[in-house]
Design a protein around this motif. Structure first.
Motif, PDB file in Angstrom:
ATOM      1  N   ASN A   1      16.409  43.360  10.572  1.00  0.00           N
ATOM      2  CA  ASN A   1      17.587  42.587  10.184  1.00  0.00           C
ATOM      3  C   ASN A   1      18.838  43.070  10.918  1.00  0.00           C
ATOM      4  O   ASN A   1      19.671  42.274  11.342  1.00  0.00           O
ATOM      5  N   ARG A   2      18.968  44.378  11.087  1.00  0.00           N
ATOM      6  CA  ARG A   2      20.111  44.909  11.824  1.00  0.00           C
ATOM      7  C   ARG A   2      20.066  44.447  13.274  1.00  0.00           C
ATOM      8  O   ARG A   2      21.072  44.013  13.835  1.00  0.00           O
ATOM      9  N   GLU A   3      18.891  44.512  13.884  1.00  0.00           N
ATOM     10  CA  GLU A   3      18.747  44.078  15.280  1.00  0.00           C
ATOM     11  C   GLU A   3      19.021  42.583  15.420  1.00  0.00           C
ATOM     12  O   GLU A   3      19.664  42.157  16.392  1.00  0.00           O
ATOM     13  N   ALA A   4      18.559  41.779  14.468  1.00  0.00           N
ATOM     14  CA  ALA A   4      18.826  40.335  14.518  1.00  0.00           C
ATOM     15  C   ALA A   4      20.325  40.070  14.401  1.00  0.00           C
ATOM     16  O   ALA A   4      20.868  39.214  15.105  1.00  0.00           O
ATOM     17  N   PHE A   5      20.992  40.801  13.529  1.00  0.00           N
ATOM     18  CA  PHE A   5      22.443  40.629  13.401  1.00  0.00           C
ATOM     19  C   PHE A   5      23.138  40.977  14.711  1.00  0.00           C
ATOM     20  O   PHE A   5      24.044  40.267  15.145  1.00  0.00           O
ATOM     21  N   GLU A   6      22.720  42.069  15.338  1.00  0.00           N
ATOM     22  CA  GLU A   6      23.349  42.464  16.607  1.00  0.00           C
ATOM     23  C   GLU A   6      23.158  41.385  17.672  1.00  0.00           C
ATOM     24  O   GLU A   6      24.088  41.087  18.424  1.00  0.00           O
ATOM     25  N   ARG A   7      21.965  40.790  17.739  1.00  0.00           N
ATOM     26  CA  ARG A   7      21.707  39.734  18.723  1.00  0.00           C
ATOM     27  C   ARG A   7      22.537  38.486  18.443  1.00  0.00           C
ATOM     28  O   ARG A   7      22.949  37.791  19.365  1.00  0.00           O
ATOM     29  N   GLU A   8      22.779  38.194  17.168  1.00  0.00           N
ATOM     30  CA  GLU A   8      23.429  36.938  16.769  1.00  0.00           C
ATOM     31  C   GLU A   8      24.859  37.134  16.282  1.00  0.00           C
ATOM     32  O   GLU A   8      25.463  36.204  15.760  1.00  0.00           O
ATOM     33  N   ARG A   9      25.413  38.301  16.451  1.00  0.00           N
ATOM     34  CA  ARG A   9      26.697  38.632  15.823  1.00  0.00           C
ATOM     35  C   ARG A   9      27.807  37.649  16.152  1.00  0.00           C
ATOM     36  O   ARG A   9      28.611  37.313  15.300  1.00  0.00           O
ATOM     37  N   ASP A  10      27.879  37.172  17.381  1.00  0.00           N
ATOM     38  CA  ASP A  10      28.957  36.253  17.745  1.00  0.00           C
ATOM     39  C   ASP A  10      28.872  34.937  16.985  1.00  0.00           C
ATOM     40  O   ASP A  10      29.889  34.280  16.756  1.00  0.00           O
ATOM     41  N   ALA A  11      27.683  34.548  16.570  1.00  0.00           N
ATOM     42  CA  ALA A  11      27.509  33.295  15.824  1.00  0.00           C
ATOM     43  C   ALA A  11      27.970  33.429  14.370  1.00  0.00           C
ATOM     44  O   ALA A  11      28.182  32.417  13.706  1.00  0.00           O
ATOM     45  N   TRP A  12      28.132  34.651  13.884  1.00  0.00           N
ATOM     46  CA  TRP A  12      28.516  34.849  12.482  1.00  0.00           C
ATOM     47  C   TRP A  12      30.016  34.730  12.240  1.00  0.00           C
ATOM     48  O   TRP A  12      30.440  34.454  11.138  1.00  0.00           O
ATOM     49  N   GLY A  13      30.812  34.991  13.216  1.00  0.00           N
ATOM     50  CA  GLY A  13      32.252  34.902  13.034  1.00  0.00           C
ATOM     51  C   GLY A  13      32.856  36.224  12.580  1.00  0.00           C
ATOM     52  O   GLY A  13      32.163  37.117  12.106  1.00  0.00           O
ATOM     53  N   PRO A  14      34.164  36.346  12.706  1.00  0.00           N
ATOM     54  CA  PRO A  14      34.834  37.623  12.448  1.00  0.00           C
ATOM     55  C   PRO A  14      34.716  38.121  11.008  1.00  0.00           C
ATOM     56  O   PRO A  14      34.640  39.326  10.779  1.00  0.00           O
ATOM     57  N   GLU A  15      34.703  37.215  10.023  1.00  0.00           N
ATOM     58  CA  GLU A  15      34.622  37.666   8.628  1.00  0.00           C
ATOM     59  C   GLU A  15      33.308  38.396   8.370  1.00  0.00           C
ATOM     60  O   GLU A  15      33.287  39.450   7.733  1.00  0.00           O
ATOM     61  N   TRP A  16      32.193  37.816   8.864  1.00  0.00           N
ATOM     62  CA  TRP A  16      30.889  38.451   8.664  1.00  0.00           C
ATOM     63  C   TRP A  16      30.742  39.698   9.526  1.00  0.00           C
ATOM     64  O   TRP A  16      30.156  40.691   9.092  1.00  0.00           O
ATOM     65  N   ILE A  17      31.275  39.672  10.728  1.00  0.00           N
ATOM     66  CA  ILE A  17      31.200  40.858  11.588  1.00  0.00           C
ATOM     67  C   ILE A  17      31.924  42.021  10.931  1.00  0.00           C
ATOM     68  O   ILE A  17      31.450  43.160  10.928  1.00  0.00           O
ATOM     69  N   ASP A  18      33.073  41.738  10.320  1.00  0.00           N
ATOM     70  CA  ASP A  18      33.845  42.781   9.646  1.00  0.00           C
ATOM     71  C   ASP A  18      33.163  43.273   8.364  1.00  0.00           C
ATOM     72  O   ASP A  18      33.229  44.450   8.034  1.00  0.00           O
ATOM     73  N   ALA A  19      32.487  42.375   7.641  1.00  0.00           N
ATOM     74  CA  ALA A  19      31.883  42.738   6.358  1.00  0.00           C
ATOM     75  C   ALA A  19      30.528  43.428   6.508  1.00  0.00           C
ATOM     76  O   ALA A  19      30.168  44.284   5.698  1.00  0.00           O
ATOM     77  N   ALA A  20      29.747  43.054   7.516  1.00  0.00           N
ATOM     78  CA  ALA A  20      28.397  43.592   7.672  1.00  0.00           C
ATOM     79  C   ALA A  20      28.437  45.023   8.187  1.00  0.00           C
ATOM     80  O   ALA A  20      29.409  45.451   8.796  1.00  0.00           O
ATOM     81  N   GLY A  21      27.379  45.735   7.947  1.00  0.00           N
ATOM     82  CA  GLY A  21      27.286  47.082   8.479  1.00  0.00           C
ATOM     83  C   GLY A  21      26.456  47.979   7.588  1.00  0.00           C
ATOM     84  O   GLY A  21      25.781  47.526   6.674  1.00  0.00           O
TER      85      GLY A  21
END
Length: 192
Positions: free
Chosen positions: A118-138
């Protein structure tokens, strides 16, 4: 860990061993996350034969993890669904046998693999999530001195907070499924 009707509390090492099979744990995870499916649909998704997925679904049903979906879309198909949202077990109870310890260890390893995927999938798709999700995830780590009783209480409080926040966000169109992992192990010294 949740201890309500959404949770299958495994006390039999054989049941935990049954779900600890690599394909079975993937089938159960898919049914829990994506909802009911046929053996054929799952076979296609995981690159298996429908005979194999059908067999493993029947084994999961034998131990109470899945059941035939009562809301079949078509009388000719057999759709399966997960019976519970969570699986839990007592390490003390299950760990009383080598077989139980092995199954519990496999399940922990699988949870770690899912976290990494799941972490790797998020890294591959991070730009598609938008800044709010990029800031919240981790992810983060912490080190605390706790008693076993406090650690159990922490698990219960985290689970209660998750359910509370999920209920509050249920109607919000910005809500997404979020995979949460919580792990806590005592350490005597830092390893690696």
């Amino acid at each position: 860990m949740s201890e309500d009707s959404d949770t299958y509390r495994v006390s039999d090492p054989q049941a935990l061993k049954a779900v600890a099979h690599p394909l079975r744990v993937r089938l159960l995870g898919a049914l829990r996350v994506d909802g009911p499916a046929t053996a054929t649909e799952l076979a296609t998704r995981f690159g298996e034969s429908s005979g194999s997925t059908s067999y493993h679904l029947r084994q999961l049903a034998r131990y109470g993890f899945v059941e035939q979906d009562p809301e079949q879309r078509d009388a000719r198909e057999r759709r399966w669904r997960s019976v519970h949202v969570y699986t839990s077990w007592s390490e003390l109870e299950i760990g009383g046998t080598a077989e139980g310890r092995e199954a519990a260890g496999f399940m922990r390893d699988r949870q770690t693999e899912v976290l990494m995927a799941n972490r790797e999938a998020f890294e591959r798709e991070r730009d598609a999530w938008g800044p709010e999700w990029i800031d919240a995830a981790g992810q983060s780590d912490d080190l605390a001195r706790l008693t076993p009783a406090s650690l159990k209480l922490l698990y219960r409080r985290v689970q209660a907070m998750v359910k509370e926040m999920e209920a509050a966000d249920a109607a919000d169109p910005a809500a997404e499924r979020v995979m949460l992992h919580f792990a806590a192990f005592p350490i005597r010294r830092f390893v690696k």
